[in-house]
Scaffold this motif. Structure first.
Motif, PDB file in Angstrom:
ATOM      1  N   ALA A   1       0.825  -1.214   0.000  1.00  0.00           N
ATOM      2  CA  ALA A   1       0.000   0.000   0.000  1.00  0.00           C
ATOM      3  C   ALA A   1       0.859   1.265   0.000  1.00  0.00           C
ATOM      4  CB  ALA A   1      -0.944   0.002   1.203  1.00  0.00           C
ATOM      5  N   ALA A   2       1.988   1.223   0.716  1.00  0.00           N
ATOM      6  CA  ALA A   2       2.836   2.412   0.844  1.00  0.00           C
ATOM      7  C   ALA A   2       3.977   2.447  -0.165  1.00  0.00           C
ATOM      8  CB  ALA A   2       3.409   2.494   2.259  1.00  0.00           C
ATOM      9  N   GLY A   3       4.287   1.308  -0.758  1.00  0.00           N
ATOM     10  CA  GLY A   3       5.442   1.257  -1.641  1.00  0.00           C
ATOM     11  C   GLY A   3       6.733   1.458  -0.867  1.00  0.00           C
ATOM     12  N   ALA A   4       6.761   0.969   0.368  1.00  0.00           N
ATOM     13  CA  ALA A   4       7.903   1.150   1.254  1.00  0.00           C
ATOM     14  C   ALA A   4       8.072  -0.101   2.115  1.00  0.00           C
ATOM     15  CB  ALA A   4       7.681   2.372   2.144  1.00  0.00           C
ATOM     16  N   PRO A   5       9.286  -0.373   2.622  1.00  0.00           N
ATOM     17  CA  PRO A   5       9.501  -1.583   3.404  1.00  0.00           C
ATOM     18  C   PRO A   5       8.875  -1.562   4.792  1.00  0.00           C
ATOM     19  CG  PRO A   5      11.512  -0.301   3.330  1.00  0.00           C
ATOM     20  CD  PRO A   5      10.530   0.370   2.415  1.00  0.00           C
ATOM     21  N   LEU A   6       8.552  -0.376   5.299  1.00  0.00           N
ATOM     22  CA  LEU A   6       7.915  -0.279   6.608  1.00  0.00           C
ATOM     23  C   LEU A   6       7.086   0.992   6.691  1.00  0.00           C
ATOM     24  CD1 LEU A   6       9.833   1.963   8.263  1.00  0.00           C
ATOM     25  CD2 LEU A   6      11.304  -0.024   8.392  1.00  0.00           C
ATOM     26  N   VAL A   7       6.106   0.969   7.590  1.00  0.00           N
ATOM     27  CA  VAL A   7       5.211   2.100   7.778  1.00  0.00           C
ATOM     28  C   VAL A   7       5.003   2.303   9.275  1.00  0.00           C
ATOM     29  CG1 VAL A   7       2.902   3.043   7.333  1.00  0.00           C
ATOM     30  CG2 VAL A   7       3.999   1.597   5.612  1.00  0.00           C
ATOM     31  N   GLY A   8       5.133   3.551   9.730  1.00  0.00           N
ATOM     32  CA  GLY A   8       4.861   3.881  11.119  1.00  0.00           C
ATOM     33  C   GLY A   8       3.378   4.169  11.296  1.00  0.00           C
ATOM     34  N   TRP A   9       2.791   3.602  12.358  1.00  0.00           N
ATOM     35  CA  TRP A   9       1.366   3.762  12.639  1.00  0.00           C
ATOM     36  C   TRP A   9       1.162   4.156  14.095  1.00  0.00           C
ATOM     37  CZ3 TRP A   9      -1.953   3.838   8.777  1.00  0.00           C
ATOM     38  CH2 TRP A   9      -1.711   3.094   7.621  1.00  0.00           C
ATOM     39  N   ALA A  10       0.452   5.228  14.327  1.00  0.00           N
ATOM     40  CA  ALA A  10       0.098   5.664  15.680  1.00  0.00           C
ATOM     41  C   ALA A  10      -1.402   5.441  15.880  1.00  0.00           C
ATOM     42  CB  ALA A  10       0.443   7.136  15.882  1.00  0.00           C
ATOM     43  N   VAL A  11      -1.744   4.543  16.785  1.00  0.00           N
ATOM     44  CA  VAL A  11      -3.148   4.239  17.081  1.00  0.00           C
ATOM     45  C   VAL A  11      -3.681   5.283  18.056  1.00  0.00           C
ATOM     46  CG1 VAL A  11      -4.750   2.554  18.058  1.00  0.00           C
ATOM     47  CG2 VAL A  11      -2.757   1.769  16.789  1.00  0.00           C
ATOM     48  N   VAL A  12      -4.824   5.875  17.702  1.00  0.00           N
ATOM     49  CA  VAL A  12      -5.470   6.851  18.585  1.00  0.00           C
ATOM     50  C   VAL A  12      -6.959   6.535  18.676  1.00  0.00           C
ATOM     51  CG1 VAL A  12      -3.822   8.693  18.070  1.00  0.00           C
ATOM     52  CG2 VAL A  12      -5.919   8.527  16.731  1.00  0.00           C
ATOM     53  N   ASP A  13      -7.575   6.943  19.761  1.00  0.00           N
ATOM     54  CA  ASP A  13      -9.025   6.815  19.865  1.00  0.00           C
ATOM     55  C   ASP A  13      -9.647   7.717  18.805  1.00  0.00           C
ATOM     56  OD1 ASP A  13      -8.848   5.039  21.988  1.00  0.00           O
ATOM     57  OD2 ASP A  13      -8.864   6.656  23.474  1.00  0.00           O
ATOM     58  N   ASP A  14     -10.678   7.200  18.145  1.00  0.00           N
ATOM     59  CA  ASP A  14     -11.310   7.906  17.033  1.00  0.00           C
ATOM     60  C   ASP A  14     -11.761   9.315  17.413  1.00  0.00           C
ATOM     61  OD1 ASP A  14     -11.942   7.898  14.338  1.00  0.00           O
ATOM     62  OD2 ASP A  14     -13.939   7.077  14.646  1.00  0.00           O
ATOM     63  N   ASP A  15     -12.235   9.483  18.644  1.00  0.00           N
ATOM     64  CA  ASP A  15     -12.722  10.804  19.053  1.00  0.00           C
ATOM     65  C   ASP A  15     -11.595  11.794  19.351  1.00  0.00           C
ATOM     66  OD1 ASP A  15     -11.865   9.651  21.430  1.00  0.00           O
ATOM     67  OD2 ASP A  15     -13.670  10.185  22.556  1.00  0.00           O
ATOM     68  N   LYS A  16     -10.334  11.341  19.286  1.00  0.00           N
ATOM     69  CA  LYS A  16      -9.179  12.229  19.497  1.00  0.00           C
ATOM     70  C   LYS A  16      -8.620  12.753  18.178  1.00  0.00           C
ATOM     71  CE  LYS A  16      -9.076  11.400  23.906  1.00  0.00           C
ATOM     72  NZ  LYS A  16      -8.269  10.872  24.918  1.00  0.00           N
ATOM     73  N   LEU A  17      -9.204  12.321  17.047  1.00  0.00           N
ATOM     74  CA  LEU A  17      -8.737  12.707  15.716  1.00  0.00           C
ATOM     75  C   LEU A  17      -9.732  13.650  15.061  1.00  0.00           C
ATOM     76  CD1 LEU A  17      -6.843  12.321  13.203  1.00  0.00           C
ATOM     77  CD2 LEU A  17      -8.332  10.402  12.583  1.00  0.00           C
ATOM     78  N   THR A  18      -9.251  14.806  14.635  1.00  0.00           N
ATOM     79  CA  THR A  18     -10.061  15.754  13.873  1.00  0.00           C
ATOM     80  C   THR A  18      -9.428  15.902  12.492  1.00  0.00           C
ATOM     81  OG1 THR A  18     -10.624  16.961  15.886  1.00  0.00           O
ATOM     82  CG2 THR A  18     -10.982  18.102  13.791  1.00  0.00           C
ATOM     83  N   VAL A  19     -10.215  15.679  11.447  1.00  0.00           N
ATOM     84  CA  VAL A  19      -9.714  15.735  10.078  1.00  0.00           C
ATOM     85  C   VAL A  19     -10.415  16.863   9.331  1.00  0.00           C
ATOM     86  CG1 VAL A  19      -9.472  14.471   7.904  1.00  0.00           C
ATOM     87  CG2 VAL A  19      -9.330  13.239  10.079  1.00  0.00           C
ATOM     88  N   THR A  20      -9.643  17.654   8.598  1.00  0.00           N
ATOM     89  CA  THR A  20     -10.218  18.652   7.698  1.00  0.00           C
ATOM     90  C   THR A  20      -9.785  18.293   6.283  1.00  0.00           C
ATOM     91  OG1 THR A  20      -8.361  20.158   8.057  1.00  0.00           O
ATOM     92  CG2 THR A  20     -10.314  20.513   9.394  1.00  0.00           C
TER      93      THR A  20
END
Length: 130
Positions: free
Chosen positions: A33-52
């Protein structure tokens, strides 16, 4: 608070509070999916994320939705109620400050390319060598 966004800036986000976990993933699904050997992922509670801005979604398997900017293609979020109920995984390479939160573990090591273990032994350069 951690802020971030896509490469072109059309999608921005704010994380409020510390991530639940910050992992570096080397599974084949993330690699492809990333076209890279590794991907960093930070898990957060959904209500702590605001997207514009608008994100596009791709169902990569089961109930997994990989979300990305439809303009520049930057991968941003991974959502799965089966794997992370009530949470979202945020690609940490999209943080404005790459040192905002350090990874705490590595996951899916079974899929890691063997050469990744020897990466520290390769010559290194501050910038691309001329």
């Amino acid at each position: 608070m951690i802020e971030g966004g896509c490469h072109c800036g059309k999608v921005r986000y704010v994380l409020r509070g510390d991530p639940v976990r910050h992992a570096v993933c080397t599974c084949r699904d993330c690699q492809r999916a990333a076209g890279a050997p590794l991907v960093g992922w930070a898990v957060v509670d959904d209500d702590k994320l605001t997207v514009t801005g608008e994100v596009a979604s791709y169902n990569s398997s089961g109930d997994v939705q990989r979300q990305f900017c439809p303009a520049c293609g930057t991968g941003l979020f991974y959502r799965s109620e089966t794997i992370f109920p009530g949470q979202v995984d945020v690609q940490s390479a999209t943080f404005d400050d790459p040192d905002a939160d350090a990874p705490t573990c590595r996951v899916q090591l079974a899929d890691a390319p063997r050469w990744l273990a020897g990466l520290d032994s390769l010559p290194g350069y501050e910038r691309y060598p001329g």
